[in-house]
Scaffold this motif. Structure first.
Motif, PDB file in Angstrom:
ATOM      1  N   GLY A 156      -2.808 -10.872   1.673  1.00  9.94           N
ATOM      2  CA  GLY A 156      -1.497 -11.136   1.103  1.00  9.94           C
ATOM      3  C   GLY A 156      -1.110 -12.578   1.355  1.00  9.94           C
ATOM      4  O   GLY A 156      -1.115 -13.021   2.501  1.00  9.94           O
ATOM      5  N   ASP A 157      -0.793 -13.316   0.298  1.00  9.95           N
ATOM      6  CA  ASP A 157      -0.405 -14.716   0.474  1.00  9.95           C
ATOM      7  C   ASP A 157       0.874 -14.843   1.288  1.00  9.95           C
ATOM      8  O   ASP A 157       1.022 -15.776   2.071  1.00  9.95           O
ATOM      9  CB  ASP A 157      -0.225 -15.396  -0.880  1.00  9.95           C
ATOM     10  N   GLU A 158       1.808 -13.892   1.094  1.00 11.50           N
ATOM     11  CA  GLU A 158       3.055 -13.900   1.863  1.00 11.50           C
ATOM     12  C   GLU A 158       3.125 -12.734   2.836  1.00 11.50           C
ATOM     13  O   GLU A 158       3.694 -12.862   3.913  1.00 11.50           O
ATOM     14  CB  GLU A 158       4.258 -13.887   0.932  1.00 11.50           C
ATOM     15  N   GLY A 159       2.575 -11.572   2.461  1.00 11.13           N
ATOM     16  CA  GLY A 159       2.647 -10.429   3.353  1.00 11.13           C
ATOM     17  C   GLY A 159       1.917  -9.223   2.818  1.00 11.13           C
ATOM     18  O   GLY A 159       1.526  -9.162   1.656  1.00 11.13           O
ATOM     19  N   VAL A 160       1.731  -8.249   3.716  1.00 11.84           N
ATOM     20  CA  VAL A 160       1.154  -6.949   3.372  1.00 11.84           C
ATOM     21  C   VAL A 160       2.078  -5.896   3.966  1.00 11.84           C
ATOM     22  O   VAL A 160       2.462  -5.990   5.133  1.00 11.84           O
ATOM     23  CB  VAL A 160      -0.276  -6.789   3.934  1.00 11.84           C
ATOM     24  N   VAL A 161       2.440  -4.903   3.146  1.00 11.07           N
ATOM     25  CA  VAL A 161       3.323  -3.822   3.585  1.00 11.07           C
ATOM     26  C   VAL A 161       2.628  -2.501   3.312  1.00 11.07           C
ATOM     27  O   VAL A 161       2.259  -2.215   2.166  1.00 11.07           O
ATOM     28  CB  VAL A 161       4.678  -3.847   2.840  1.00 11.07           C
ATOM     29  N   ALA A 162       2.427  -1.696   4.370  1.00  7.28           N
ATOM     30  CA  ALA A 162       1.965  -0.313   4.209  1.00  7.28           C
ATOM     31  C   ALA A 162       3.221   0.546   4.271  1.00  7.28           C
ATOM     32  O   ALA A 162       3.871   0.639   5.311  1.00  7.28           O
ATOM     33  CB  ALA A 162       0.972   0.058   5.299  1.00  7.28           C
ATOM     34  N   ARG A 163       3.610   1.111   3.136  1.00  7.35           N
ATOM     35  CA  ARG A 163       4.850   1.871   3.020  1.00  7.35           C
ATOM     36  C   ARG A 163       4.784   3.163   3.832  1.00  7.35           C
ATOM     37  O   ARG A 163       3.700   3.646   4.159  1.00  7.35           O
ATOM     38  CB  ARG A 163       5.163   2.187   1.557  1.00  7.35           C
ATOM     39  N   ALA A 164       5.961   3.710   4.152  1.00  9.41           N
ATOM     40  CA  ALA A 164       6.067   4.943   4.932  1.00  9.41           C
ATOM     41  C   ALA A 164       5.177   6.023   4.317  1.00  9.41           C
ATOM     42  O   ALA A 164       5.227   6.260   3.116  1.00  9.41           O
ATOM     43  CB  ALA A 164       7.515   5.410   4.989  1.00  9.41           C
ATOM     44  N   GLY A 165       4.335   6.628   5.142  1.00  8.60           N
ATOM     45  CA  GLY A 165       3.451   7.693   4.686  1.00  8.60           C
ATOM     46  C   GLY A 165       2.166   7.221   4.048  1.00  8.60           C
ATOM     47  O   GLY A 165       1.306   8.034   3.721  1.00  8.60           O
ATOM     48  N   ALA A 166       1.980   5.916   3.856  1.00 12.17           N
ATOM     49  CA  ALA A 166       0.747   5.403   3.259  1.00 12.17           C
ATOM     50  C   ALA A 166      -0.422   5.613   4.222  1.00 12.17           C
ATOM     51  O   ALA A 166      -0.262   5.541   5.436  1.00 12.17           O
ATOM     52  CB  ALA A 166       0.885   3.918   2.931  1.00 12.17           C
ATOM     53  N   VAL A 191       0.874  -1.172   0.000  1.00  6.55           N
ATOM     54  CA  VAL A 191       0.000   0.000   0.000  1.00  6.55           C
ATOM     55  C   VAL A 191       0.911   1.222   0.000  1.00  6.55           C
ATOM     56  O   VAL A 191       1.759   1.366   0.880  1.00  6.55           O
ATOM     57  CB  VAL A 191      -0.929   0.014   1.231  1.00  6.55           C
ATOM     58  N   VAL A 192       0.740   2.086  -0.992  1.00  3.55           N
ATOM     59  CA  VAL A 192       1.519   3.323  -1.097  1.00  3.55           C
ATOM     60  C   VAL A 192       0.542   4.476  -1.323  1.00  3.55           C
ATOM     61  O   VAL A 192      -0.545   4.281  -1.859  1.00  3.55           O
ATOM     62  CB  VAL A 192       2.556   3.273  -2.243  1.00  3.55           C
ATOM     63  N   GLY A 193       0.920   5.672  -0.901  1.00  4.47           N
ATOM     64  CA  GLY A 193       0.039   6.826  -1.098  1.00  4.47           C
ATOM     65  C   GLY A 193      -1.204   6.713  -0.246  1.00  4.47           C
ATOM     66  O   GLY A 193      -1.175   6.183   0.862  1.00  4.47           O
ATOM     67  N   THR A 194      -2.324   7.193  -0.777  1.00  5.23           N
ATOM     68  CA  THR A 194      -3.594   7.188  -0.051  1.00  5.23           C
ATOM     69  C   THR A 194      -4.574   6.252  -0.734  1.00  5.23           C
ATOM     70  O   THR A 194      -4.758   6.318  -1.943  1.00  5.23           O
ATOM     71  CB  THR A 194      -4.196   8.609   0.012  1.00  5.23           C
ATOM     72  N   LEU A 195      -5.188   5.394   0.052  1.00  5.73           N
ATOM     73  CA  LEU A 195      -6.235   4.495  -0.411  1.00  5.73           C
ATOM     74  C   LEU A 195      -7.487   4.846   0.385  1.00  5.73           C
ATOM     75  O   LEU A 195      -7.571   4.550   1.577  1.00  5.73           O
ATOM     76  CB  LEU A 195      -5.831   3.040  -0.189  1.00  5.73           C
ATOM     77  N   ALA A 196      -8.432   5.546  -0.248  1.00  2.00           N
ATOM     78  CA  ALA A 196      -9.656   5.980   0.427  1.00  2.00           C
ATOM     79  C   ALA A 196     -10.852   5.264  -0.181  1.00  2.00           C
ATOM     80  O   ALA A 196     -10.965   5.168  -1.404  1.00  2.00           O
ATOM     81  CB  ALA A 196      -9.820   7.488   0.293  1.00  2.00           C
ATOM     82  N   THR A 197     -11.747   4.749   0.676  1.00  2.00           N
ATOM     83  CA  THR A 197     -12.897   3.999   0.190  1.00  2.00           C
ATOM     84  C   THR A 197     -14.215   4.774   0.291  1.00  2.00           C
ATOM     85  O   THR A 197     -15.243   4.265  -0.134  1.00  2.00           O
ATOM     86  CB  THR A 197     -13.057   2.677   0.963  1.00  2.00           C
ATOM     87  N   GLY A 198     -14.196   5.961   0.889  1.00  4.75           N
ATOM     88  CA  GLY A 198     -15.432   6.745   0.990  1.00  4.75           C
ATOM     89  C   GLY A 198     -16.520   6.046   1.780  1.00  4.75           C
ATOM     90  O   GLY A 198     -17.696   6.146   1.456  1.00  4.75           O
ATOM     91  N   GLY A 199     -16.142   5.321   2.814  1.00  3.13           N
ATOM     92  CA  GLY A 199     -17.109   4.624   3.654  1.00  3.13           C
ATOM     93  C   GLY A 199     -17.266   3.148   3.338  1.00  3.13           C
ATOM     94  O   GLY A 199     -17.913   2.414   4.077  1.00  3.13           O
ATOM     95  N   SER A 214      -0.644   4.835   8.186  1.00  4.57           N
ATOM     96  CA  SER A 214      -1.797   4.938   9.079  1.00  4.57           C
ATOM     97  C   SER A 214      -3.020   4.252   8.492  1.00  4.57           C
ATOM     98  O   SER A 214      -3.188   4.172   7.280  1.00  4.57           O
ATOM     99  CB  SER A 214      -2.111   6.406   9.390  1.00  4.57           C
ATOM    100  N   ILE A 215      -3.863   3.766   9.398  1.00  2.00           N
ATOM    101  CA  ILE A 215      -5.159   3.190   9.053  1.00  2.00           C
ATOM    102  C   ILE A 215      -6.196   4.001   9.808  1.00  2.00           C
ATOM    103  O   ILE A 215      -6.152   4.091  11.036  1.00  2.00           O
ATOM    104  CB  ILE A 215      -5.246   1.705   9.450  1.00  2.00           C
ATOM    105  N   ILE A 216      -7.126   4.627   9.072  1.00  2.00           N
ATOM    106  CA  ILE A 216      -8.126   5.506   9.673  1.00  2.00           C
ATOM    107  C   ILE A 216      -9.510   4.947   9.372  1.00  2.00           C
ATOM    108  O   ILE A 216      -9.905   4.821   8.214  1.00  2.00           O
ATOM    109  CB  ILE A 216      -8.010   6.938   9.113  1.00  2.00           C
ATOM    110  N   ALA A 217     -10.249   4.615  10.433  1.00  2.00           N
ATOM    111  CA  ALA A 217     -11.619   4.121  10.279  1.00  2.00           C
ATOM    112  C   ALA A 217     -12.505   4.741  11.357  1.00  2.00           C
ATOM    113  O   ALA A 217     -13.394   4.096  11.892  1.00  2.00           O
ATOM    114  CB  ALA A 217     -11.647   2.595  10.353  1.00  2.00           C
ATOM    115  N   THR A 218     -12.240   6.003  11.659  1.00  2.00           N
ATOM    116  CA  THR A 218     -13.010   6.694  12.690  1.00  2.00           C
ATOM    117  C   THR A 218     -14.302   7.238  12.105  1.00  2.00           C
ATOM    118  O   THR A 218     -14.369   7.598  10.929  1.00  2.00           O
ATOM    119  CB  THR A 218     -12.199   7.854  13.310  1.00  2.00           C
ATOM    120  N   GLY A 219     -15.317   7.310  12.946  1.00  2.00           N
ATOM    121  CA  GLY A 219     -16.579   7.898  12.528  1.00  2.00           C
ATOM    122  C   GLY A 219     -16.452   9.408  12.453  1.00  2.00           C
ATOM    123  O   GLY A 219     -15.691  10.017  13.193  1.00  2.00           O
ATOM    124  N   VAL A 220     -17.183  10.015  11.557  1.00  2.00           N
ATOM    125  CA  VAL A 220     -17.201  11.470  11.427  1.00  2.00           C
ATOM    126  C   VAL A 220     -18.477  11.970  12.093  1.00  2.00           C
ATOM    127  O   VAL A 220     -19.571  11.514  11.757  1.00  2.00           O
ATOM    128  CB  VAL A 220     -17.148  11.887   9.937  1.00  2.00           C
TER     129      VAL A 220
END
Length: 103
Positions: free
Chosen positions: A34-44, A19-27, A72-78
């Protein structure tokens, strides 16, 4: 591997998912496998918040998960809206250069 969306759920899968950059799902919910792994890169940023609605869930599953410094992983309510569930399912989880201790 690849990405697909179905009824408000975004799926990312592959041998090693980065995961690089911003991945936003809009809710919407996000599932990362990941079959072997998942990496959230610096600043993702993974963000499932939705203005005027509940945040989506984030479920990450792999033998090893690495959250580099600044990821970061953000799943807070607004406002009064519900936050989403964040689940990291792995044998090994590393945050920055430190293994995450189990309590």
């Amino acid at each position: 591997g690849g990405a697909s969306a179905d009824t408000g759920v975004t799926w990312l899968s592959g041998e090693t998912v980065e995961v690089v950059g911003t991945l936003a799902t809009g809710g919407g919910n996000l599932m990362i496998q990941g079959d072997e792994g998942v990496v959230a890169r610096a600043g993702a940023t993974v963000d499932t918040r939705k203005t005027g609605g509940a945040a989506g869930d984030v479920i990450v599953s792999a033998p090893a998960i690495v959250l580099e410094d600044g990821a970061s992983i953000i799943a807070t309510g607004v406002g009064a809206n519900a936050g989403g569930l964040v689940a990291l399912i792995a044998r090994d989880i590393t945050e920055g250069s430190r293994p995450v201790p189990w309590s």
